[in-house]
Scaffold this active site. Sequence first.
Site, PDB file in Angstrom:
ATOM      1  N   HIS A 280       0.872  -1.252  -0.158  1.00  0.00           N
ATOM      2  CA  HIS A 280      -0.045  -0.082   0.121  1.00  0.00           C
ATOM      3  C   HIS A 280       0.913   1.169  -0.053  1.00  0.00           C
ATOM      4  CE1 HIS A 280      -3.027  -2.608   2.587  1.00  0.00           C
ATOM      5  NE2 HIS A 280      -3.637  -2.100   1.584  1.00  0.00           N
TER       6      HIS A 280
ATOM      7  N   HIS B  12      -3.109   1.306  -4.637  1.00  0.00           N
ATOM      8  CA  HIS B  12      -3.503   2.814  -4.342  1.00  0.00           C
ATOM      9  C   HIS B  12      -2.628   3.919  -4.991  1.00  0.00           C
ATOM     10  CE1 HIS B  12      -6.476   0.904  -2.057  1.00  0.00           C
ATOM     11  NE2 HIS B  12      -5.613   0.697  -1.020  1.00  0.00           N
TER      12      HIS B  12
ATOM     13  N   ASP C 192     -10.431  -4.926  -2.960  1.00  0.00           N
ATOM     14  CA  ASP C 192      -9.868  -4.272  -1.711  1.00  0.00           C
ATOM     15  C   ASP C 192     -10.684  -4.715  -0.368  1.00  0.00           C
ATOM     16  OD1 ASP C 192      -8.772  -2.955   0.583  1.00  0.00           O
ATOM     17  OD2 ASP C 192      -8.371  -1.200  -0.711  1.00  0.00           O
TER      18      ASP C 192
HETATM   19  C1  NGQ Z   1      -5.804  -2.267   5.512  1.00  0.00           C
HETATM   20  N1  NGQ Z   1      -7.089  -1.079   3.775  1.00  0.00           N
HETATM   21  O1  NGQ Z   1      -4.626  -2.829   5.799  1.00  0.00           O
HETATM   22  O2  NGQ Z   1      -6.850  -3.286   5.259  1.00  0.00           O
HETATM   23  C2  NGQ Z   1      -6.055  -0.972   4.623  1.00  0.00           C
HETATM   24  C3  NGQ Z   1      -6.530  -0.119   5.960  1.00  0.00           C
HETATM   25  C4  NGQ Z   1      -4.296   0.627   6.883  1.00  0.00           C
HETATM   26  C5  NGQ Z   1      -6.798   0.017   2.809  1.00  0.00           C
HETATM   27  N2  NGQ Z   1      -5.969   0.757   2.780  1.00  0.00           N
HETATM   28  C6  NGQ Z   1      -5.650   0.170   7.104  1.00  0.00           C
HETATM   29  N3  NGQ Z   1      -7.907   0.091   1.829  1.00  0.00           N
HETATM   30  O3  NGQ Z   1      -4.000   1.145   5.761  1.00  0.00           O
HETATM   31  O4  NGQ Z   1      -3.513   1.010   7.777  1.00  0.00           O
HETATM   32 ZN    ZN Z   2      -5.502  -3.026   1.110  1.00  0.00          ZN
END
Ligand code: NGQ
Ligand code: ZN
Length: 436
Positions: free
Chosen positions: A217, A254, A305
């Site tokens: 991410h 992203h 996602d």
């Molecule tokens: C996740 N999800 O790890 O599931 C992340 C959120 C984060 C997205 N970024 C939690 N869509 O980034 O700490």
């Molecule tokens: Zn994610």
Amino acid sequence: PRRRFGPGRARCDNPRMDAPIADVDGRWTLSGVANLHSHAFQRAMAGLAERMTHPSDSFWTWRETMYRMAARFDPDRLHAVAAQLYAEMLEAGYTAVCEFHYLHHAPDGRPYADPAAMSRALIAAARETGIRLTLLPVLYMTGGFDGRPLNDRQRRFGHDVDAWLRLFETLRAEQDDAGHDGMLRVGCALHSLRAVPPDAMRAVLAALPRETRVHLHIAEQIGEVQDCLALRGDRPVRWLLNQAEVDARWTLVHATHLEMDEIVGIADRGATVAICPTTEANLGDGLFPLRDFLDAGGAWGIGSDSHVSVSPVEELRWLEYGQRLVTRHRNIVATEACPSVGERLLAGVRASAAQATGFAATTLAGDRVVLDPAAPQLAGATADDVADRWVFAGNRPAVATVSVGGRAVVREGRHVDRDAIAARYATAMARLLADG
Ligand code: NGQ
Ligand code: ZN
């Protein structure tokens, strides 16, 4: 007979490339869409985070709700939820999924007796449903760019480098097990720059087999860009491009907030961006600069996602619509060489699938999604408009049959084990919700 190609028209970007949806034995057929980003457990909270929890709700308050749901999972519940999700993916036309998996340990942070128990639940769900799985065990070490320790809710996500490498080795051995019939690939995920200190990132990358796919991410939220600037002295993508050998083995998830040098940098390295339009909209992330990225020759794919939608058609439609809403123009991804938006979208996801998932392109090409010949939205379709009509005529599932690796997994629009999978899912949901 239907024409396979429009009159004298070059196929999108690559004249040798076949149309993404072609007439095969009188049926409109595509080779299946790769889903480049999934957190399977989050399917259980789709629709359950749409209530105000704070006067200015944001990604960060959503994350607290998500952590409360994450805390209720064990291997059996994960298995049930993932199987339901993967069956839905197959019914929608996804034939491969990259599972970005960080729910590793028991809720108190202690490893299960089998440290790979949660990973095995995902492997079992994929195997039962028949979707191709790229399992990406996630390295998650810190709670922020300042290196703060994981909080109570995050503890079950964490590994040190050595423990993560042991998990990776265990799962690689699974990949090589002939019992999986080549349906499983194992790659590496770094949760984010905020969750992986630079030294750990270098140590893991140096230890991976050369061909390993790496996903992370990055630059999803403005707050993350600001923290990275403050603590690492640069924007996230710029920092990564300077500090790691980012290349075609990499998928940046992203990558929402980019400046022009970062857009061009990702494209030049040949990395893929996994764009997750419905989740990014749901979480209020911002809009990926798709037009500039395409102009730079960038590779991209889609991910569902958090699974607020499980539909490649909806992801692709909203990818284009987001751009229309901000630019106030139409047909943003189309070019003179490829005037069909739907075709260019499907060609884009197909072009990145092998490099992002780690499955061979020829293998993925053998997976088949046959559209419903009785679907009214496809009445009278031609090779020139079938992709647009599939993507831009709403949400009716026009998928009839799906086969993956030669196995028929969807017939007449239904997963072959739909009822049993849904019954087990209902039981798991009852338990998950009762724990709240
Ligand atoms: C996740 N999800 O790890 O599931 C992340 C959120 C984060 C997205 N970024 C939690 N869509 O980034 O700490
Ligand atoms: Zn994610």
